[in-house]
Every structure is written in structure tokens, then in C-alpha cells.
Scaffold this active site. Sequence first.
Site, PDB file in Angstrom:
ATOM      1  N   GLY A   9       0.830  -1.210   0.000  1.00 38.17           N
ATOM      2  CA  GLY A   9       0.000   0.000   0.000  1.00 38.17           C
ATOM      3  C   GLY A   9       0.863   1.258   0.000  1.00 38.17           C
ATOM      4  N   GLY A  10       2.058   1.137  -0.536  1.00 42.77           N
ATOM      5  CA  GLY A  10       3.045   2.208  -0.483  1.00 42.77           C
ATOM      6  C   GLY A  10       2.731   3.460  -1.278  1.00 42.77           C
ATOM      7  N   GLY A  12      -0.232   4.797  -1.243  1.00 43.07           N
ATOM      8  CA  GLY A  12      -1.379   5.414  -0.578  1.00 43.07           C
ATOM      9  C   GLY A  12      -1.001   6.634   0.237  1.00 43.07           C
ATOM     10  N   LYS A 131     -10.750  -3.655  12.226  1.00 36.71           N
ATOM     11  CA  LYS A 131      -9.339  -3.577  12.627  1.00 36.71           C
ATOM     12  C   LYS A 131      -9.101  -4.312  13.951  1.00 36.71           C
ATOM     13  CE  LYS A 131      -8.158   0.770  10.288  1.00 36.71           C
ATOM     14  NZ  LYS A 131      -7.605   2.132  10.467  1.00 36.71           N
ATOM     15  N   ARG A 135      -6.581  -7.473  14.603  1.00 36.00           N
ATOM     16  CA  ARG A 135      -5.600  -7.579  15.697  1.00 36.00           C
ATOM     17  C   ARG A 135      -5.690  -8.957  16.349  1.00 36.00           C
ATOM     18  NH1 ARG A 135      -5.336  -2.253  19.702  1.00 36.00           N
ATOM     19  NH2 ARG A 135      -4.425  -0.773  18.200  1.00 36.00           N
TER      20      ARG A 135
END
Length: 306
Positions: A9-10, A12, A131, A135
Amino acid sequence: MGEKILIIGGTGYIGKFVVEASAKSGHPTFALMREASLSDPAKSELVETFKKSGVTFLTGDLNDHESLVKAIKQVDVVISTVGFMQIADQYKIIAAIKEAGNVKRFLPSEFGNDLDRCRAVDPINQNFQLKVQLRRAIEAEGIPYTYIVCNLFAGYALSNFLQLGATAPPRDKIVIPGDGNVKAVFNEEHDIGAYTVKASVDPRTLNKILYIKPPHNIYSFNELVACWEKKIGNTLEKIYVAEDELLKQIEESPMPVNVILSINHCIFVKGDQTYFEIDPAVGVEASQLYPDVKYTTVDEYITQFV
């Protein structure tokens, strides 16, 4: 050489800052890119910048398990910075990490509040819960992790003081959620990138939450406005939105306004970024851990808009 770091996702919003920080830190830096992204004219400038800073591109896709495993096998650390709509896709990263079997640390895409301490309402609560579940899945699989709680992005919150539709901080009147006394935390994106990369290879952050909560970046909305008024030499008209009114607006507003308002509610009414002390059993604070990072303060940041 240091650990090899892969960013997914670099290209973004926050991803590009993490890639930049990783490349600058001297870690061999890899970015997972779809073929389409590499040839996307909208991303060409960013791709070029990455190339110049020595980033290695690995072609792959979250939906192509083999490509994901192949990419992950080449690195030590995986940092996910995927966007809002792709949170659930990270189960595919978990599966690939499990199969690859070589990853020393996984940092899922968090970059907001501490989700285990959130008291948000929908629609943002749905995203937060995804999210939280992620986790628990990481922990259940025994994957070594660090969660990055960076609180608010300065570029998002301070560029217009969270005024819907505004492109600069206001100079006449300002809408404030709640009573304006609840404290929040505002961090500049380059600093978030730097802290994230440092934490990704630090034994002190293993299986911990890194809270980016530097003392000079904790402000209530009222304090923020006072600081701004002093800089521009003008007093703003303040319009306070009481909680019941804000909840009504959240219910009645379309996407994405309702999402933005529900984020504002949990931060500036509930105080989800600051109502608790950091528990040393589960978390550490970034500016204490890395005093060498000269972070940008809120005061410095908003000066550029004067």
C-alpha cells in the site's frame, strides 16, 4: 544492512511517507506493486521518486496468494498501509505471512486511534471493529506484531482545522465539535513514517502498541483555535456543535460526511485519543522511545498557513 522491509500500500496516503522513511533509514526497502500501478500515469511521479531512493518493486497483488507469499519470503518485516476500503483484505496478508514463515514483524494498517479503547459510533465504528478483529487474528496466529497508533494526520486535520469542504484554516468563523475542551493528538506525516520504521525493527516494540503522542502535539480544539488566532491576529467566531446535534448530523449525512463526522465525534467529544494513560504492559510512546526524531510540533505546522 539491517532488516529488509516490505510496504504494502506504499502509494497510498500514509504509505508513501513510510516508504520514504524506510528508504532514508538505509533499510533495504521493498514496495509491493500491482502491474497496473507501475504503469499508472497518476502514480508515475511517485514511482519515479521511489526508484530514485533505491526502493525495489515486487509485483504482486493482495488477491494473488502466490505473488504475496513470494514477495514476503524476500523480507523480514511487513508493513501494511492499505486504505480504508481494504482493511479486511489484510487477512490475505496474514495467510501469506503464515505460509512464508520467515517474518519477524507485521505492522497492520492502523494509523489512527487505539482501536481496543475506542468508543466510536457507526459508521466509523464498523471500520474500527474490522481492525480490532484483525488484531485478534494476528495474535491468534502468533505473528509478531507492532500496532501503530498515530492519532490524527496533521495534513488531514490541520490543513483546514477539520472544516468540511475548506481548503485552508478558517479566518472568520469555525465549527467545533463538542465543547472544544477534549484533547486530541496531531502528528505530521513524515514523523509518523519515521517512527513507524524505527518501531518496525525495535525489540522494545515487539508485540506492543506504539503510541505517537509527543507532548507538544496534544491540543484541545479550543487550544488549537487560540494558537491560530494568535498567529493571524484575529478572533474567530466559534460555533459549538453539542453531542446530540452531532449524532443527529451523523445519522442524517451521506457518505463520506457521516464517516468524517463520526471520526470527529470519537476524537473530540469522546476523547478516544487521550482519555487513558498508556499501559506499559501493552504500549510505549514514540517520542520517549526515539528522542532523536525531531518531530514537527502543531505550533510549527500551522505557521505555514499564516
